[in-house]
Design a protein around this motif. Structure first.
Motif, PDB file in Angstrom:
ATOM      1  N   VAL A   4     -57.968  21.841 -93.678  1.00  0.00           N
ATOM      2  CA  VAL A   4     -57.372  21.257 -94.876  1.00  0.00           C
ATOM      3  C   VAL A   4     -55.884  21.050 -94.622  1.00  0.00           C
ATOM      4  CG1 VAL A   4     -56.865  21.581 -97.330  1.00  0.00           C
ATOM      5  CG2 VAL A   4     -59.054  22.370 -96.379  1.00  0.00           C
ATOM      6  N   ILE A   5     -55.451  19.790 -94.664  1.00  0.00           N
ATOM      7  CA  ILE A   5     -54.038  19.467 -94.458  1.00  0.00           C
ATOM      8  C   ILE A   5     -53.393  19.303 -95.815  1.00  0.00           C
ATOM      9  CG2 ILE A   5     -52.414  17.828 -93.461  1.00  0.00           C
ATOM     10  CD1 ILE A   5     -54.567  17.091 -91.416  1.00  0.00           C
ATOM     11  N   PHE A   6     -52.282  20.000 -96.032  1.00  0.00           N
ATOM     12  CA  PHE A   6     -51.602  19.914 -97.307  1.00  0.00           C
ATOM     13  C   PHE A   6     -50.788  18.621 -97.396  1.00  0.00           C
ATOM     14  CE2 PHE A   6     -51.743  24.807 -97.637  1.00  0.00           C
ATOM     15  CZ  PHE A   6     -53.019  24.731 -98.183  1.00  0.00           C
ATOM     16  N   GLY A   7     -50.103  18.418 -98.524  1.00  0.00           N
ATOM     17  CA  GLY A   7     -49.352  17.188 -98.766  1.00  0.00           C
ATOM     18  C   GLY A   7     -48.534  16.726 -97.578  1.00  0.00           C
ATOM     19  N   LYS A   8     -48.220  15.445 -97.526  1.00  0.00           N
ATOM     20  CA  LYS A   8     -47.590  14.820 -96.352  1.00  0.00           C
ATOM     21  C   LYS A   8     -46.357  15.575 -95.877  1.00  0.00           C
ATOM     22  CE  LYS A   8     -45.553  10.503 -94.690  1.00  0.00           C
ATOM     23  NZ  LYS A   8     -45.174   9.113 -95.032  1.00  0.00           N
ATOM     24  N   ASP A   9     -45.451  15.921 -96.789  1.00  0.00           N
ATOM     25  CA  ASP A   9     -44.215  16.599 -96.376  1.00  0.00           C
ATOM     26  C   ASP A   9     -44.507  17.953 -95.761  1.00  0.00           C
ATOM     27  OD1 ASP A   9     -42.758  14.462 -97.271  1.00  0.00           O
ATOM     28  OD2 ASP A   9     -42.319  15.353 -99.236  1.00  0.00           O
ATOM     29  N   ARG A  10     -45.421  18.691 -96.376  1.00  0.00           N
ATOM     30  CA  ARG A  10     -45.722  20.031 -95.876  1.00  0.00           C
ATOM     31  C   ARG A  10     -46.500  19.971 -94.567  1.00  0.00           C
ATOM     32  NH1 ARG A  10     -47.361  21.766-101.958  1.00  0.00           N
ATOM     33  NH2 ARG A  10     -45.256  21.863-102.767  1.00  0.00           N
ATOM     34  N   ALA A  11     -47.318  18.940 -94.423  1.00  0.00           N
ATOM     35  CA  ALA A  11     -48.080  18.805 -93.183  1.00  0.00           C
ATOM     36  C   ALA A  11     -47.164  18.550 -91.998  1.00  0.00           C
ATOM     37  CB  ALA A  11     -49.093  17.676 -93.309  1.00  0.00           C
ATOM     38  N   THR A  12     -46.005  17.943 -92.250  1.00  0.00           N
ATOM     39  CA  THR A  12     -45.085  17.653 -91.152  1.00  0.00           C
ATOM     40  C   THR A  12     -44.007  18.721 -91.015  1.00  0.00           C
ATOM     41  OG1 THR A  12     -43.771  16.264 -92.635  1.00  0.00           O
ATOM     42  CG2 THR A  12     -45.440  15.172 -91.296  1.00  0.00           C
ATOM     43  N   GLY A  34     -45.191  25.779-100.035  1.00  0.00           N
ATOM     44  CA  GLY A  34     -44.494  24.769 -99.248  1.00  0.00           C
ATOM     45  C   GLY A  34     -44.127  25.170 -97.835  1.00  0.00           C
ATOM     46  N   VAL A  35     -44.637  26.319 -97.336  1.00  0.00           N
ATOM     47  CA  VAL A  35     -44.307  26.745 -95.981  1.00  0.00           C
ATOM     48  C   VAL A  35     -45.518  26.662 -95.050  1.00  0.00           C
ATOM     49  CG1 VAL A  35     -42.441  28.256 -96.741  1.00  0.00           C
ATOM     50  CG2 VAL A  35     -44.755  29.191 -96.501  1.00  0.00           C
ATOM     51  N   VAL A  36     -46.681  26.296 -95.616  1.00  0.00           N
ATOM     52  CA  VAL A  36     -47.914  26.207 -94.846  1.00  0.00           C
ATOM     53  C   VAL A  36     -48.299  24.742 -94.692  1.00  0.00           C
ATOM     54  CG1 VAL A  36     -50.346  26.858 -94.733  1.00  0.00           C
ATOM     55  CG2 VAL A  36     -48.673  28.458 -95.678  1.00  0.00           C
ATOM     56  N   ALA A  37     -48.533  24.320 -93.466  1.00  0.00           N
ATOM     57  CA  ALA A  37     -48.894  22.922 -93.203  1.00  0.00           C
ATOM     58  C   ALA A  37     -50.354  22.649 -93.509  1.00  0.00           C
ATOM     59  CB  ALA A  37     -48.592  22.567 -91.754  1.00  0.00           C
ATOM     60  N   GLY A  38     -51.195  23.663 -93.392  1.00  0.00           N
ATOM     61  CA  GLY A  38     -52.614  23.477 -93.660  1.00  0.00           C
ATOM     62  C   GLY A  38     -53.380  24.762 -93.429  1.00  0.00           C
ATOM     63  N   ILE A  39     -54.637  24.753 -93.801  1.00  0.00           N
ATOM     64  CA  ILE A  39     -55.476  25.939 -93.642  1.00  0.00           C
ATOM     65  C   ILE A  39     -56.811  25.565 -93.003  1.00  0.00           C
ATOM     66  CG2 ILE A  39     -54.481  27.047 -95.685  1.00  0.00           C
ATOM     67  CD1 ILE A  39     -57.310  26.437 -97.012  1.00  0.00           C
ATOM     68  N   ALA A  40     -57.466  26.567 -92.447  1.00  0.00           N
ATOM     69  CA  ALA A  40     -58.870  26.472 -92.045  1.00  0.00           C
ATOM     70  C   ALA A  40     -59.564  27.645 -92.706  1.00  0.00           C
ATOM     71  CB  ALA A  40     -59.021  26.531 -90.533  1.00  0.00           C
ATOM     72  N   SER A  41     -60.718  27.390 -93.275  1.00  0.00           N
ATOM     73  CA  SER A  41     -61.422  28.416 -94.039  1.00  0.00           C
ATOM     74  C   SER A  41     -62.890  28.432 -93.677  1.00  0.00           C
ATOM     75  CB  SER A  41     -61.266  28.142 -95.541  1.00  0.00           C
ATOM     76  OG  SER A  41     -62.152  28.935 -96.308  1.00  0.00           O
ATOM     77  N   GLU A  42     -63.484  29.597 -93.765  1.00  0.00           N
ATOM     78  CA  GLU A  42     -64.919  29.727 -93.543  1.00  0.00           C
ATOM     79  C   GLU A  42     -65.704  28.870 -94.530  1.00  0.00           C
ATOM     80  OE1 GLU A  42     -68.214  33.231 -94.036  1.00  0.00           O
ATOM     81  OE2 GLU A  42     -66.395  33.730 -92.927  1.00  0.00           O
ATOM     82  N   GLY A  81     -42.353  17.875 -87.899  1.00  0.00           N
ATOM     83  CA  GLY A  81     -42.055  16.475 -88.174  1.00  0.00           C
ATOM     84  C   GLY A  81     -43.204  15.552 -87.834  1.00  0.00           C
ATOM     85  N   SER A  82     -44.220  16.094 -87.129  1.00  0.00           N
ATOM     86  CA  SER A  82     -45.410  15.312 -86.794  1.00  0.00           C
ATOM     87  C   SER A  82     -46.612  15.914 -87.522  1.00  0.00           C
ATOM     88  CB  SER A  82     -45.645  15.315 -85.286  1.00  0.00           C
ATOM     89  OG  SER A  82     -45.889  16.639 -84.839  1.00  0.00           O
ATOM     90  N   PRO A  83     -47.684  15.166 -87.672  1.00  0.00           N
ATOM     91  CA  PRO A  83     -48.878  15.692 -88.356  1.00  0.00           C
ATOM     92  C   PRO A  83     -49.481  16.862 -87.580  1.00  0.00           C
ATOM     93  CG  PRO A  83     -48.960  13.300 -88.202  1.00  0.00           C
ATOM     94  CD  PRO A  83     -47.836  13.744 -87.311  1.00  0.00           C
ATOM     95  N   ILE A  84     -50.054  17.821 -88.307  1.00  0.00           N
ATOM     96  CA  ILE A  84     -50.749  18.915 -87.634  1.00  0.00           C
ATOM     97  C   ILE A  84     -52.114  18.432 -87.164  1.00  0.00           C
ATOM     98  CG2 ILE A  84     -49.573  20.711 -88.933  1.00  0.00           C
ATOM     99  CD1 ILE A  84     -52.127  21.006 -90.618  1.00  0.00           C
TER     100      ILE A  84
END
Length: 333
Positions: free
Chosen positions: A95-103, A81-89, A140-143
């Motif tokens: 990859v954007i995680f769930g709405k709350d975590r993405a913001t 719950g502390v990561v908004a999203g990841i990028a992977s090889e 509070g805004s989308p990544i």
């Protein structure tokens, strides 16, 4: 015996970014590494060897373990719950995680889930590489993709896990490089190497010389320099190349040396991924007293333009990288 968790807590006041959230994030990577380590050690006994039948965005065939490692780490990071999203090889897009975590998540993670995965079939060491940044979009805004396209010098933390004769997690938060060896009987990573530094003297260079005819002139000249006899500089150097960036880097970090993956005729922009491999390894190298460049420019100063951007890569002991850069500048194609 000091565990990874204990070490992080003990050193929090010294680490500029060692917040509770970052500690939780590294713990998620640690958990993912344990799961990956468990299944790698069963290779040959369970169905995880060979190709997956798909390809990543670079057109490279994905191994079953590539996909498994990617999903394992992705799930572990999302759960914290502390990561908004990841990028992977292994992912075409971020990859954007769930709405709350993405913001609300403060961090983004970039990773190579299983570097050198093709070597698993022949029981050669492989690894996981990770890079952590503070998001730059407002909480509070989308990544967005811009959160991931940051130069390497803005990394909050970076590291790798090497799965070999022992499993080790090596990381930095900008205050030195520290390594922890996994004790499977206890299920914990224990501090084994504190404040790792490149040796002052070494005689190893790591490069796939099978592509010699396709290398830039500067690289060819540097290889010949490495092979010449000169007692004062302890030449000729020894050639050691495993074919797994994590494995080659780890050996050179502990024993001293330089790793080179230059551009070639087939890969004019290089093959190493800037965001998933070069930046985190460059951060570690500099924190250990080494250096990392693309042959002309400091890796950590490169402004990324694409998620899957490639770069030539020279990394290792500062004196050896300096020599290689000198040849690149003198014999610029």
């Amino acid at each position: 015996m000091k565990t990874l968790g204990e070490f992080i807590i003990e050193k929090q006041s010294e680490f500029p970014h060692a917040t509770g959230e970052l500690t939780a994030l590294i713990s998620a990577i640690k958990l993912g590494a344990k799961v990956i380590n468990r299944d790698i050690n069963k290779a040959g006994l369970i169905d995880i060897l060979g190709e997956n039948g798909s390809a990543n965005i670079q057109g490279e065939k994905q191994m079953k373990l590539d996909v498994f490692a990617n999903e394992t780490l992705k799930n572990a990071l999302e759960a914290r719950g502390v990561v908004a999203g990841i990028a992977s090889e292994e992912e075409n897009n971020l990859v954007i995680f769930g709405k709350d975590r993405a913001t609300e998540g403060k961090y983004v993670v970039l990773m190579d889930p299983l570097d050198g995965s093709s070597n698993i079939d022949v029981n050669v060491s492989v690894g996981t590489i990770f890079s952590i940044y503070h998001r730059i979009t407002k909480i509070g805004s989308p990544i967005s993709e811009q959160d991931f396209l940051q130069p390497g010098y803005k990394q909050v933390a970076a590291g790798y896990i090497i799965y070999g004769s022992s499993t080790m997690l090596v990381y930095t938060t900008g205050c030195g490089v520290h390594a922890f060896t996994y004790d499977p009987s206890l299920g914990v990573f224990c501090l084994s190497h504190e404040n790792v530094r490149f040796p002052k003297q070494a005689t190893t260079y790591s490069i796939n010389e099978g592509y010699y005819s396709k290398f830039p002139t500067g690289v060819k000249k540097y290889i010949k320099y490495c092979q010449e006899n000169d007692d004062k500089t302890h030449r000729p150097y020894t050639s050691r190349y495993i074919g797994s960036l994590v494995s080659d880097f780890h050996r050179n970090l502990l024993k001293g040396g330089i790793y080179i993956y230059p551009n070639t005729a087939q890969y004019p922009k290089g093959k190493i991924r800037l965001l998933y491999e070069a930046n985190p390894m460059a951060f570690l190298a500099e924190q250990a007293g080494g250096k990392a460049t693309n042959g002309y420019q400091r890796i950590l100063d490169i402004e990324p333009e694409q998620l899957h951007q490639r770069t030539p890569f020279f990394v290792g002991m500062k004196s050896m990288v300096d020599d290689a850069d000198r040849f690149m500048a003198e014999y610029k194609d």
